[in-house]
Each structure stands twice: as C-alpha cells, then as structure tokens.
Design a protein around this motif. Structure first.
Motif, PDB file in Angstrom:
ATOM      1  N   MET A 167       0.851  -1.190   0.000  1.00 58.00           N
ATOM      2  CA  MET A 167       0.000   0.000   0.000  1.00 58.00           C
ATOM      3  C   MET A 167       0.880   1.231   0.000  1.00 58.00           C
ATOM      4  SD  MET A 167      -3.254   0.929   2.496  1.00 58.00           S
ATOM      5  CE  MET A 167      -2.319   1.215   4.001  1.00 58.00           C
ATOM      6  N   PRO A 168       0.535   2.257  -0.816  1.00 58.51           N
ATOM      7  CA  PRO A 168       1.351   3.463  -0.847  1.00 58.51           C
ATOM      8  C   PRO A 168       1.283   4.201   0.483  1.00 58.51           C
ATOM      9  CG  PRO A 168      -0.680   3.786  -2.057  1.00 58.51           C
ATOM     10  CD  PRO A 168      -0.603   2.334  -1.733  1.00 58.51           C
ATOM     11  N   ASP A 169       2.260   5.075   0.707  1.00 58.71           N
ATOM     12  CA  ASP A 169       2.295   5.853   1.935  1.00 58.71           C
ATOM     13  C   ASP A 169       1.183   6.897   1.898  1.00 58.71           C
ATOM     14  OD1 ASP A 169       3.082   6.894   4.322  1.00 58.71           O
ATOM     15  OD2 ASP A 169       4.725   8.099   3.510  1.00 58.71           O
ATOM     16  N   ILE A 170       0.176   6.727   2.756  1.00 61.06           N
ATOM     17  CA  ILE A 170      -0.991   7.610   2.759  1.00 61.06           C
ATOM     18  C   ILE A 170      -1.152   8.209   4.153  1.00 61.06           C
ATOM     19  CG2 ILE A 170      -3.469   7.779   2.359  1.00 61.06           C
ATOM     20  CD1 ILE A 170      -3.280   5.284   0.663  1.00 61.06           C
ATOM     21  N   ALA A 171      -1.382   9.524   4.214  1.00 60.44           N
ATOM     22  CA  ALA A 171      -1.625  10.183   5.490  1.00 60.44           C
ATOM     23  C   ALA A 171      -2.914   9.651   6.107  1.00 60.44           C
ATOM     24  CB  ALA A 171      -1.724  11.693   5.287  1.00 60.44           C
ATOM     25  N   LEU A 172      -2.953   9.607   7.435  1.00 59.64           N
ATOM     26  CA  LEU A 172      -4.121   9.075   8.130  1.00 59.64           C
ATOM     27  C   LEU A 172      -5.388   9.844   7.759  1.00 59.64           C
ATOM     28  CD1 LEU A 172      -5.368   7.172  10.206  1.00 59.64           C
ATOM     29  CD2 LEU A 172      -4.721   8.800  12.001  1.00 59.64           C
ATOM     30  N   GLY A 204      -7.056  11.496  -3.751  1.00 59.74           N
ATOM     31  CA  GLY A 204      -6.297  11.022  -2.589  1.00 59.74           C
ATOM     32  C   GLY A 204      -4.990  10.349  -2.940  1.00 59.74           C
ATOM     33  N   LEU A 205      -4.877   9.848  -4.179  1.00 60.14           N
ATOM     34  CA  LEU A 205      -3.659   9.151  -4.614  1.00 60.14           C
ATOM     35  C   LEU A 205      -3.114   9.812  -5.885  1.00 60.14           C
ATOM     36  CD1 LEU A 205      -5.037   5.510  -4.243  1.00 60.14           C
ATOM     37  CD2 LEU A 205      -3.718   6.788  -2.542  1.00 60.14           C
ATOM     38  N   PRO A 206      -2.708  11.077  -5.796  1.00 60.77           N
ATOM     39  CA  PRO A 206      -2.314  11.815  -7.009  1.00 60.77           C
ATOM     40  C   PRO A 206      -1.080  11.263  -7.706  1.00 60.77           C
ATOM     41  CG  PRO A 206      -1.720  13.053  -5.035  1.00 60.77           C
ATOM     42  CD  PRO A 206      -2.554  11.889  -4.581  1.00 60.77           C
ATOM     43  N   HIS A 207      -0.228  10.535  -6.979  1.00 59.34           N
ATOM     44  CA  HIS A 207       1.022  10.041  -7.563  1.00 59.34           C
ATOM     45  C   HIS A 207       0.960   8.563  -7.944  1.00 59.34           C
ATOM     46  CE1 HIS A 207       2.679  13.878  -6.447  1.00 59.34           C
ATOM     47  NE2 HIS A 207       2.454  13.646  -5.154  1.00 59.34           N
ATOM     48  N   VAL A 208      -0.225   7.962  -7.772  1.00 57.97           N
ATOM     49  CA  VAL A 208      -0.403   6.550  -8.111  1.00 57.97           C
ATOM     50  C   VAL A 208      -0.859   6.453  -9.571  1.00 57.97           C
ATOM     51  CG1 VAL A 208      -1.764   4.478  -7.641  1.00 57.97           C
ATOM     52  CG2 VAL A 208      -0.914   5.883  -5.745  1.00 57.97           C
ATOM     53  N   PRO A 209      -0.287   5.536 -10.352  1.00 51.34           N
ATOM     54  CA  PRO A 209      -0.703   5.383 -11.751  1.00 51.34           C
ATOM     55  C   PRO A 209      -2.205   5.153 -11.881  1.00 51.34           C
ATOM     56  CG  PRO A 209       1.285   4.121 -11.339  1.00 51.34           C
ATOM     57  CD  PRO A 209       0.807   4.625 -10.004  1.00 51.34           C
ATOM     58  N   ALA A 210      -2.791   5.688 -12.954  1.00 51.09           N
ATOM     59  CA  ALA A 210      -4.239   5.610 -13.152  1.00 51.09           C
ATOM     60  C   ALA A 210      -4.737   4.170 -13.178  1.00 51.09           C
ATOM     61  CB  ALA A 210      -4.618   6.318 -14.457  1.00 51.09           C
ATOM     62  N   ALA A 211      -3.952   3.260 -13.757  1.00 51.51           N
ATOM     63  CA  ALA A 211      -4.366   1.859 -13.832  1.00 51.51           C
ATOM     64  C   ALA A 211      -4.559   1.269 -12.437  1.00 51.51           C
ATOM     65  CB  ALA A 211      -3.346   1.044 -14.615  1.00 51.51           C
ATOM     66  N   GLN A 212      -3.687   1.628 -11.492  1.00 50.24           N
ATOM     67  CA  GLN A 212      -3.819   1.125 -10.126  1.00 50.24           C
ATOM     68  C   GLN A 212      -5.020   1.736  -9.418  1.00 50.24           C
ATOM     69  OE1 GLN A 212       0.046   1.804  -8.286  1.00 50.24           O
ATOM     70  NE2 GLN A 212       0.676  -0.281  -8.792  1.00 50.24           N
TER      71      GLN A 212
END
Length: 263
Positions: free
Chosen positions: A1-6, A40-48
C-alpha cells in the motif's frame, strides 16, 4: 500500500461508505469513489487507481445484492444473463474506447440524462408499479430479449466506452424495459454490476494493478454503506429511490458539464 496520510485514509474510507450507499440505492457510486481515489492518490498510476476502485466497489455491490435478495423478489437467472451480456458489451466498448473522443460523448450523455430527468419528473408513476418482477407473473419474451441485448449489451458497451453513471442507466433501463418498480430494478442492477465488476477486476488483478491492502480497508466501509443503502431502499420504497435517482442524475449532468467546460 502506498504511503498515505491518516487523514487521507479516513476521507477515502468515508467516500467509500458514501459511494456504497449511493450505489446500493440507485447506482452511480463510482461518481464519488473514483474521483476520491484520484484526488487522494495523485502520484499513483491511473491503472492502479482503476483497479483498486473495482476491488472496493465489488464488495459493496455484492453486499447490497445479498441484502436485496433476502427481502425482495428478483429473477436471479435473468439478472445474471443481463450481467454476462453487459460484461461482453463492456469489453467491446473498451476495445473501441481509444478511437472515441470523450469531448464528443459528454454533451450527448448530458442531453440524454436531462431527458431522463424530465421524464421521471413528469411521470410520477414511473417505477412505482411492478410487472413481472419476480412474483410469479410472466415477463414477455420480447421484453426479456430487449433487456438482455439493449440494457445488458448496450449499457455494458457504454460502460466500457465511457462509463460515468452506468449503474443509474441500468436502473432506468431495467425499470423501463421490464416494467419493474425502482426497488426491484435496483436489486437486479446490483447483480448485473457484480458480473461486470468481477470481469473488470479479474483483468486488473491479472495485470497486477490493484492496491489490495488499501482496497481491503476501504471495502469494509463500502460494504457497510452498500448494506445500509439497500435496507433504506427496501424500507422507504420507490419514492425514496426516485428522489435519490433524480439527485444522482442532476449530479452526473453537473459533473459532465464541468468536465466539458474544462476540457
């Protein structure tokens, strides 16, 4: 899981719960869930993001389907046949998606949705009386074939080609073609959605584009929202579903208009 703020994780879970509620009542939860994931996941690839969205949505949709099936009569066999046709239509639509401009489709869909909203408002009886809804009354063969081909195949094709509001279109199509009440149409649409989501999720999983840990956390909230939404739809009836339907339709028109404006 990517690093996500609480804080972000909490907001994503709340969005998943709200999306599950909307999806269970009248469809269209993806209008909230997918944008929330993208923000919420701006740096995660669109496919994911897309794969994770499907992994979350299928849990809530399945929970809502089970809740509906326990309380309202549904022709499961027919719903599955429509779902399989929708799955085939979705794959076909996805094949042609690369050659279609969304800037061309948005105005067309907006006009269709406004027409649907006007029809529902001017016809208060729409979706209030069931005909052949699973209580033993027969459904004309022509209506069954139309539901499988046009509602399943046609809306499935739209889902693969463009996507927004597919669940809402399913509810409207099933109500119009099979003369179901809105509650039964919502229940049937959930089974169709499970079929299409399963096919899409299988492809995303095969490609390794699902964030399973994040999806598992969000799915708990999506499931809760879906089951609550299904119970509210069952207890409050078609009038409640109709009100939510119109709200979702106008929200979808507003979103498409905003997207078109900024295109």
């Amino acid at each position: 899981m990517p690093d996500i703020a609480l804080t972000t994780l909490i907001l994503l879970c709340l969005a998943a719960a709200a999306a599950g509620w909307i999806d269970a009542v009248v469809g269209g939860g993806g209008l909230l869930l997918l944008p929330a994931l993208l923000l919420g996941l701006p740096h995660v690839p669109a496919a994911q993001v897309l794969g994770t969205n499907k992994a979350v949505a299928i849990v809530g949709t399945s929970g809502a389907a089970v809740t509906f099936l326990r309380k309202t009569p549904v022709r499961v066999g027919l719903a599955v046949r429509i779902g399989l046709m929708a799955l085939a239509g979705s794959m076909t639509g996805a094949f042609f998606a690369a050659g279609i401009s969304s800037e061309v489709l948005r105005p067309v869909i907006m006009v269709v949705l406004l027409g649907v909203a006007a029809f529902v408002m001017l016809r208060p009886s729409f979706g209030s009386a069931a005909e052949g809804d699973g209580t033993g009354r027969p459904v004309a063969r022509a209506r069954v074939i139309t539901a499988i081909v046009l509602v399943g195949g046609g809306i499935g094709f739209y889902d693969g080609l463009f996507g927004p509001g597919t669940g809402t279109f399913l509810v409207l199509g099933l109500t119009a073609v099979l003369h179901l009440d809105l509650v039964t149409a919502s229940a049937t649409a959930k089974i169709v959605n499970v079929c299409t989501n399963a096919g899409a999720l299988a492809m995303f999983a095969y490609q390794g584009t699902v964030l399973w840990q994040l999806a598992a956390v969000m799915a708990v909230f999506n499931l809760a929202g879906g089951m609550i939404g299904a119970r509210m739809a069952l207890s409050r009836g078609s009038g409640f579903v109709r009100a939510v339907l119109l709200t979702v339709v106008f929200s979808l028109v507003a979103k498409l208009g905003f997207d078109q404006w900024n295109a």
